[in-house]
Motif scaffolding. Structure first.
Motif, short mmCIF file in Angstrom:
data_model
loop_
_atom_site.label_atom_id
_atom_site.label_comp_id
_atom_site.label_asym_id
_atom_site.label_seq_id
_atom_site.Cartn_x
_atom_site.Cartn_y
_atom_site.Cartn_z
N UNK A 1 19.26 -12.25 -2.32
CA UNK A 1 19.95 -13.56 -2.28
C UNK A 1 21.42 -13.49 -1.46
N UNK A 2 21.70 -12.53 -0.79
CA UNK A 2 22.75 -12.51 -0.09
C UNK A 2 22.78 -13.60 1.37
N UNK A 3 24.08 -13.71 1.56
CA UNK A 3 23.96 -14.62 3.00
C UNK A 3 23.77 -14.00 4.02
N UNK A 4 24.01 -12.85 3.99
CA UNK A 4 23.66 -11.81 5.29
C UNK A 4 22.09 -11.72 5.44
N UNK A 5 21.40 -11.82 4.52
CA UNK A 5 20.02 -11.76 4.64
C UNK A 5 19.46 -12.90 5.10
N UNK A 6 20.04 -14.16 4.66
CA UNK A 6 19.76 -15.33 5.04
C UNK A 6 19.94 -15.56 6.36
N UNK A 7 21.22 -15.01 6.80
CA UNK A 7 21.48 -15.27 8.21
C UNK A 7 20.28 -14.39 9.08
N UNK A 8 20.28 -13.21 8.89
CA UNK A 8 19.50 -12.35 9.26
C UNK A 8 17.91 -13.01 9.49
N UNK A 9 17.30 -13.47 8.43
CA UNK A 9 15.98 -14.05 8.47
C UNK A 9 15.98 -15.26 9.54
N UNK A 10 16.92 -16.20 9.40
CA UNK A 10 17.16 -17.33 10.34
C UNK A 10 17.27 -16.78 11.87
N UNK A 11 17.97 -15.69 12.16
CA UNK A 11 18.05 -15.25 13.31
C UNK A 11 16.85 -14.55 13.74
N UNK A 12 16.25 -13.98 12.98
CA UNK A 12 14.95 -13.18 13.43
C UNK A 12 13.92 -14.22 13.65
N UNK A 13 13.81 -15.45 12.99
CA UNK A 13 12.85 -16.54 13.42
C UNK A 13 13.29 -17.13 14.70
N UNK A 14 14.57 -17.05 15.11
CA UNK A 14 15.20 -17.79 16.05
C UNK A 14 14.73 -16.72 17.45
N UNK A 15 14.90 -15.43 17.43
CA UNK A 15 15.03 -14.37 18.42
C UNK A 15 13.31 -14.12 18.71
N UNK A 16 12.63 -14.36 17.67
CA UNK A 16 11.23 -13.80 17.83
C UNK A 16 10.46 -15.33 18.33
N UNK A 17 10.97 -16.36 18.41
CA UNK A 17 10.33 -17.50 19.12
C UNK A 17 10.02 -17.44 20.38
N UNK A 18 9.03 -18.30 20.67
CA UNK A 18 8.60 -18.20 22.17
C UNK A 18 9.74 -19.04 22.82
N UNK A 19 10.43 -20.07 22.45
CA UNK A 19 11.45 -20.66 22.95
C UNK A 19 12.48 -19.83 23.45
N UNK A 20 13.15 -19.10 22.38
CA UNK A 20 14.13 -18.31 22.54
C UNK A 20 13.69 -17.19 23.78
N UNK A 21 12.54 -16.61 23.78
CA UNK A 21 11.99 -15.65 24.81
C UNK A 21 12.24 -16.11 26.17
N UNK A 22 11.56 -17.38 26.13
CA UNK A 22 11.53 -18.27 27.59
C UNK A 22 12.93 -18.37 27.99
N UNK A 23 13.76 -18.94 27.13
CA UNK A 23 15.14 -19.27 27.41
C UNK A 23 15.97 -17.83 27.94
N UNK A 24 15.62 -16.51 27.44
CA UNK A 24 16.16 -15.33 27.66
C UNK A 24 15.85 -15.03 28.76
N UNK A 25 14.40 -15.15 29.20
CA UNK A 25 13.93 -14.65 30.37
C UNK A 25 14.49 -15.59 31.79
N UNK A 26 14.55 -16.84 31.27
CA UNK A 26 15.12 -17.74 32.25
C UNK A 26 16.63 -17.47 32.73
N UNK A 27 17.40 -17.29 31.73
CA UNK A 27 18.59 -16.82 32.05
C UNK A 27 18.78 -15.57 32.74
N UNK A 28 18.14 -14.75 32.46
CA UNK A 28 18.24 -13.29 33.20
C UNK A 28 17.54 -13.38 34.38
N UNK A 29 16.41 -14.08 34.58
CA UNK A 29 15.58 -13.77 35.92
C UNK A 29 15.76 -15.17 37.11
N UNK A 30 16.05 -16.12 36.31
CA UNK A 30 16.22 -17.24 37.50
C UNK A 30 17.44 -17.19 38.44
#
Length: 438
Positions: free
Chosen positions: A37-66
């Protein structure tokens, strides 16, 4: 069942070790549910969903490699700078700032220029001679060439675009060689990794992977530490109000003493069987209820008024000493209904199981040190009943009990066919938990 071997081989934990195991499991579950029930877990799960998304991975790759030169902003800025720095454009812009040249342009558009009639006038007027020199210069020719050129028009369009705030922000991003580490996405990834390494988040996922067998332990319904008599009343807790509750039998040595032989001391409930004469109403198989003189007194106690429950996990820490039979288990308060024995010492050894007249199913527990506490438990669900001593499973039977709530019953008695004597039933605590599907 030979519990000596089970203890010797380590299959059955000691009572202290089992209680610690249960306590640790409960504490781990409390911590798990707090984290859940902690806000830390809620934040972690939201961030986990974000960083594991295809959109995030594409953005990361673009920022690093382009590369900067491959971005629209980079191309436009380089084109703008190239045009701005071209010699023609620089000379054109220098002309725009040249006061004499601007005066010349004004003169070229004036009526005075139209009034010049002869070369003599040009030759005799110093100002006009200077203007004439500019008119014939490459400076002026470059001005005219650039003035209406596509390059100038394109430069002005680029200039307008590259000075807009949104373009400046995008350009600043792509022009930064460390753009990934300066990005909001990188900050979120760092926060995600920081949370992933935290003790609470690691514990949460470790606990999720554990197979908790006694899941009911985390749904408490009743907890009696035997610090007082508040949950216990004398008698069998009969449902029939006309029944003589708390009666003994003429086939026994003891009279039940209405709770006077039950003591709550040192965090436990003691039911004492004492050698003392007492006249009491007793049930006789031939004559029915009659007065009878007994050599001993004892007690039968129940929790009917304080607690009843159908199904769940029932536990008690019990031992006994001295003579007599001792029972701790569940009953419905109906004389002909089955009873569940958590603990039964039959004058010779321990038993657990179902007390059901001719259909009684009990397991003998041999080599049980009766003067030592053990935790006796059973799990009762819609399909089966399972009995345990500490962590060791003892008996498993299909559930054929009437669909009715039951309550705790504790009693000590002395059958006439056995030698009498004093004894005690000691109960340190009793706990009940609801089933996980209730």
């Amino acid at each position: 069942m030979n519990l000596f071997t089970a203890r010797l081989t380590g299959k059955m934990l000691s009572t202290d070790a089992f209680e610690k195991l249960v306590y640790d499991m409960q504490e781990r579950e409390k911590r798990y549910r707090l984290i859940e029930k902690s806000p830390e877990l809620a934040e972690y799960l939201e961030l986990k969903k974000l960083v594991e998304s295809a959109e995030f991975k594409e953005t990361k790759a673009e920022l690093i490699n382009r590369k900067y030169k491959d971005t629209q902003e980079g191309r436009k800025m380089m084109e703008y700078e190239k045009l701005s720095n071209s010699s023609n454009i620089r000379r054109y812009r220098r002309a725009l700032k040249d006061e004499e040249f601007q005066e010349f342009l004004l003169f070229r558009e004036s009526e005075d220029f139209a009034k010049i009639k002869s070369i003599k006038e040009v030759l005799t007027d110093a100002k006009i001679r200077r203007y004439n020199k500019l008119y014939r210069s490459s400076y002026y020719k470059n001005y005219l060439k650039v003035l209406n050129s596509p390059d100038l028009k394109h430069l002005e369009e680029l200039e307008e675009e590259v000075h807009k705030d949104d373009f400046q922000k995008r350009h600043a991003l792509w022009a930064d060689s460390k753009r990934w580490k300066h990005s909001e996405q990188f900050r979120k990834l760092q926060r995600y990794e920081e949370l992933a390494k935290s003790d609470d988040i690691k514990f949460y996922y470790t606990r999720r992977e554990e197979k908790i067998d006694w899941a009911e332990l985390f749904r408490p319904a009743f907890d009696d530490d035997m610090s007082s008599s508040k949950n216990w009343k004398a008698g069998f807790g009969y449902t029939n109000p006309a029944a003589k509750d708390g009666h003994s039998r003429t086939s026994e040595h003891q009279a039940y003493n209405g709770g006077k032989n039950t003591f709550f001391v040192d965090g436990r409930m003691d039911i004492e069987t004492r050698q003392e004469s007492k006249k009491a109403v007793a049930w006789d198989e031939k004559r029915g209820f009659t007065e009878h003189v007994f050599e001993y007194t004892s007690d039968v106690m129940n929790t009917k008024e304080a607690f009843t429950q159908e199904s769940g996990l029932f536990m008690a820490k019990v031992r006994s000493q001295g003579a007599g039979h001792h029972f701790f288990g569940l009953t419905t308060g109906r004389p002909n209904n089955p009873m569940i024995a958590l603990y039964h010492f039959n004058g010779n050894h321990h038993q657990m199981g179902l007390v059901n007249g001719a259909k009684t199913q009990m397991v003998d527990l041999t080599f049980m040190p009766r003067t030592k506490y053990h935790v006796y438990s059973f799990r009762w669900n819609k399909n089966e009943i399972i009995w345990y001593v500490n962590n060791l499973e003892i008996l498993r039977l299909p559930n054929r009990l009437p669909k009715e709530a039951m309550f705790f019953l504790a009693q000590s008695w002395l059958p006439n066919n056995e030698k009498g004597g004093e004894g005690k039933l000691k109960v340190q605590w009793a706990r009940v938990y609801r089933t996980v599907d209730s």
